[in-house]
Design an enzyme around this catalytic site. Structure first.
Site, PDB file in Angstrom:
ATOM      1  N   GLY A 146      66.898  40.988  25.250  1.00 14.52           N
ATOM      2  CA  GLY A 146      67.849  40.900  24.146  1.00 14.52           C
ATOM      3  C   GLY A 146      67.622  39.669  23.273  1.00 14.52           C
ATOM      4  N   CYS A 160      60.433  44.346  36.635  1.00 17.69           N
ATOM      5  CA  CYS A 160      60.432  45.746  36.195  1.00 17.69           C
ATOM      6  C   CYS A 160      59.467  46.705  36.884  1.00 17.69           C
ATOM      7  CB  CYS A 160      60.222  45.791  34.694  1.00 17.69           C
ATOM      8  SG  CYS A 160      61.623  45.069  33.821  1.00 17.69           S
ATOM      9  N   LYS A 172      54.217  35.316  36.943  1.00 23.33           N
ATOM     10  CA  LYS A 172      52.968  35.257  36.184  1.00 23.33           C
ATOM     11  C   LYS A 172      53.006  33.948  35.403  1.00 23.33           C
ATOM     12  CE  LYS A 172      52.677  37.662  32.296  1.00 23.33           C
ATOM     13  NZ  LYS A 172      52.804  38.672  31.210  1.00 23.33           N
TER      14      LYS A 172
END
Ligand code: NAD
Ligand code: UGA
Length: 473
Positions: free
Chosen positions: A13, A272, A335
Site C-alpha cells: 500500500g 508471499c 533477501k
C-alpha cells in the site's frame, strides 16, 4: 481531481500509492491503516519499511497529494476509487488451516466500505486473493439496498521487495481485471488511465476478473517453482561434483528457459511465495484437483527440504555437533535490500540451530529489529550484532543467509584469524569467492558445489539421509 484511497499502509500500500501520487500530481491519494504507529512512521523521517528509493518518492509527495491517516471511515466516504491492500495471511485456524487465505481483514474492509459510502465507488483488489474473491466482495457490497453501485476490480501487485520502486516505475506489466459489463469496463478504463500516466499502454493488460486474480497466484507459483527446481538440482550437484551455478548458466542461456530466478539458495522466503502457493493448493483441492494440488505443494516441500538440508549439512560437517558452539549468521532479511524478515530462511536456520544448542549470533544491516520480533520468545537465546566482524569473532562457523553485497566485501582474512579453528563457512547464497576463502584456511561449503575442506571429510552421505521433511498438513 480523483480521490484515491488505499486501505492498508504496508509493504504494498505505502510504496504503490506513493508512486501513484508521484506520477499523478492532480489526484489526491490517501493511505489509511488501523495501525497508528505505522501511519505515524509514514509521516516521519523514519519510514516503517526499508526500501531503496522509497524515501525520495515519499518526500516528494507527502502532504502535497499523498496523505497517511488512521481515519478510515471518513476517507472511505470521500473516496472515488478505493484500493484494498490489507494483509491476507495463511489461515491459522478452522477450515483450510495452514493453507487457505485468511480473509477476515479483507471482509471487514468490504463491510466498512459499505457502511461508510454515500456515493458510488470503484473498489480495487490490490491484495493477493483466492480466485473469485471479487464475487464475494460484490455480494457484500450489494447486499443492502443502498441504491449505490460498486464496481469491484482486480489489480494485483507484482513488485518485489528491495526493488519495489524500480518495479513500480517500470513494471513488466500492470494487470487489471474487470467485469465485462458496461459499468465494469468504465471502471476498468478509470484504473487504466491512472497507470497510463507513466506505464506504456501495451504493458497495461486487461482481462476478466478471474484471470487477473488467478494470474497473481500463478505468477508467484511459477517463480517459486523455478527456485525449488534449481534447489533440487543443487542437492544432486553436491553429490556429483557438478556446479549448480554452471548448470544455471548453461540452461539459462536457452531462451525458452531464461536466466532469472535460477539462483540456488538456502531456500526462498518472504511473506508471499509460500502463502500464495498454499492458497493455490487449497483452491485446487477445493475444486477436486488433487493431482494439481500435490504438484504445487511439492514446491513448498522442496523449499523446506532445502532449508533442513542446509542446517543438517552444517551439523554433519562440524563433526556432528554444534552444541555450545558460537555460530554467526550473516543475514536476517529474506533477501537483500529489505528489512523484511517474514518467512526468512534465517528464521528457519536460526531455530534449527538453537534446537541443536548452538550459540547463535546474527548480523544484518537493516533487519535485526524485525528478526527479533519474528523470533518471539526464542530471541532471548540469540545475540543480535550489527557488526559482522564482532559477530564472527570467536565463532566456529559463519552461515551466509542473505545476499547483502557488503558480506562479499568483508576482510575474511581478519575474520578467519578471529575465529575458532577449524573455521567453517556455509554460503547459503553463493555470493563469496570460495577458492579465496579456502586459501585463507576456511572449510567452505556452498550450495550445489563440491565442498572445499582441509581435512578428510567424514562421509556425510549417510547422515544427510537423516534429513526429514516435515510438511505441515
Ligand atoms: P502488510 O502486512 O505489510 O500490510 C497490510 C496492512 O493492512 C497492515 O498495516 C494492516 O494494519 C492493514 N490493515 C489490515 N486490516 C485493515 C483494516 N480493516 N483497515 C485498515 N488497515 C488494515 O502486507 P503487505 O506486505 O503490504 O501485503 C498486502 C497484500 O499485498 C497481501 O495480500 C500480499 O499478498 C500482497 N502482496 C505483497 C507484496 C509484498 O512484496 N509484500 C507484493 C505483492 C503483493
Ligand atoms: C515476490 C515476487 O518476485 C513478486 O513479483 C511478487 O509481487 C511478490 O513476491 C509478492 O507477491 O509478494 P519478493 O518475495 O519480494 O517478490 O522477492 P523475490 O525477489 O521474488 O524473492 C523471494 C525469495 O526467493 C527471496 O528469499 C529470494 O532470496 C529467493 N530467491 C529469489 C532465490 O532463492 N533465488 C532466486 O533466483 C531468486
Amino acid at each position: 481531481m480523483t480521490n484515491i484511497l488505499c486501505i492498508g499502509a504496508g509493504y504494498v500500500g505505502g510504496p504503490t500509492m506513493a508512486m501513484i501520487a508521484k506520477k499523478c500530481p492532480y489526484h489526491r491519494v490517501v493511505v489509511v491503516d488501523i495501525n497508528a504507529a505505522r501511519i505515524a512512521a509514514w509521516q516521519s523521517d523514519q519510514l516503517p519499511i526499508y526500501e531503496p528509493g522509497l524515501d525520495e518518492v515519499v518526500r516528494a509527495t507527502l502532504n502535497r497529494n499523498l496523505f497517511f491517516s488512521t481515519e478510515v471511515d471518513r476517507h472511505i466516504a470521500e473516496a472515488d476509487i478505493i484500493f484494498v491492500s490489507v494483509n491476507t495471511p495463511t489461515k491459522t485456524f478452522g477450515q483450510g488451516k495452514g493453507r487457505a487465505a485468511d480473509l477476515q481483514y479483507w471482509e471487514k474492509t468490504a463491510r466498512q466500505i459499505l457502511e461508510n459510502s454515500t456515493t458510488p465507488k470503484i473498489v480495487v483488489e490490490k491484495s493477493t486473493l483466492p480466485v473469485r474473491t471479487a464475487e464475494a466482495m460484490e455480494r457484500i457490497l450489494n447486499s443492502y439496498d443502498k441504491d449505490l453501485h460498486f464496481d469491484v476490480l482486480s489489480n494485483p501487485e507484482f513488485l518485489a521487495e528491495g526493488t519495489a520502486i524500480r518495479d513500480l516505475e517500470e513494471p513488466d506489466r500492470v494487470l487489471i481485471g474487470a467485469r465485462e459489463t458496461t459499468s465494469g469496463q468504465c471502471a476498468l478504463q478509470a484504473i487504466v488511465d491512472i497507470y497510463a500516466q507513466w506505464v506504456p499502454r501495451e504493458r497495461i493488460i486487461t482481462t476478466n476478473l478471474w484471470s487477473s486474480e488467478l494470474a497473481k497466484l500463478v505468477a508467484n507459483a511459477f517463480l517459486a517453482q523455478r527456485i525449488s527446481s534449481i534447489n533440487a538440482i543443487s542437492a544432486l550437484c553436491e553429490k556429483t561434483e557438478a556446479d549448480v551455478n554452471e548448470i544455471a548458466h548453461a540452461i539459462g542461456l536457452d531462451s525458452r528457459i531464461g536466466p532469472r530466478f535460477l539462483g540456488a539458495s538456502v531456500g526462498f522466503g518472504g511473506s508471499c511465495f509460500k502463502k500464495d502457493i498454499l492458497n493455490l493448493v487449497y483452491l485446487c483441492e477445493h475444486y477436486g484437483l488433487s493431482e494439481v494440488a500435490d504438484y504445487w505443494a511439492y514446491v513448498v516441500k522442496m523449499n523446506e527440504y532445502q532449508q533442513a538440508r542446509f542446517v543438517s549439512n552444517m551439523v554433519v560437517s562440524m563433526f556432528n555437533t554444534v552444541a555450545g558452539k558460537r555460530i554467526a549468521l550473516f543475514g536476517a532479511a529474506f533477501k537483500a535490500h529489505t528489512s523484511d524478515t517474514r518467512e526468512s530462511p534465517a528464521l528457519a536456520v536460526c531455530r534449527a540451530l538453537l534446537e541443536e544448542h548452538a550459540k547463535v549470533v546474527i548480523s544484518d544491516p537493516h533487519a535485526l529489529d524485525n528478526f527479533h520480533a519474528d523470533l518471539g520468545a526464542a530471541a532471548t537465546q540469540v545475540i543480535f550484532e550489527p557488526d559482522p566482524y564482532t559477530a564472527a569473532s570467536g565463532a566456529h562457523a559463519i552461515a551466509i543467509l542473505t545476499e547483502w553485497p557488503h558480506f562479499t566485501d568483508l576482510d575474511y582474512k581478519a575474520i578467519y584469524q578471529s575465529m575458532v579453528k577449524p573455521a567453517f563457512i556455509f554460503d547459503g547464497r553463493n555470493i563469496l569467492d570460495h577458492q579465496r576463502l579456502f586459501k585463507i584456511g576456511f572449510n567452505v561449503y556452498a550450495i550445489g558445489k563440491p565442498a572445499r575442506v582441509h581435512f578428510d571429510e567424514v562421509s556425510s552421505t549417510k547422515l544427510l539421509d537423516r534429513v526429514q521433511i516435515n510438511l505441515e498438513e
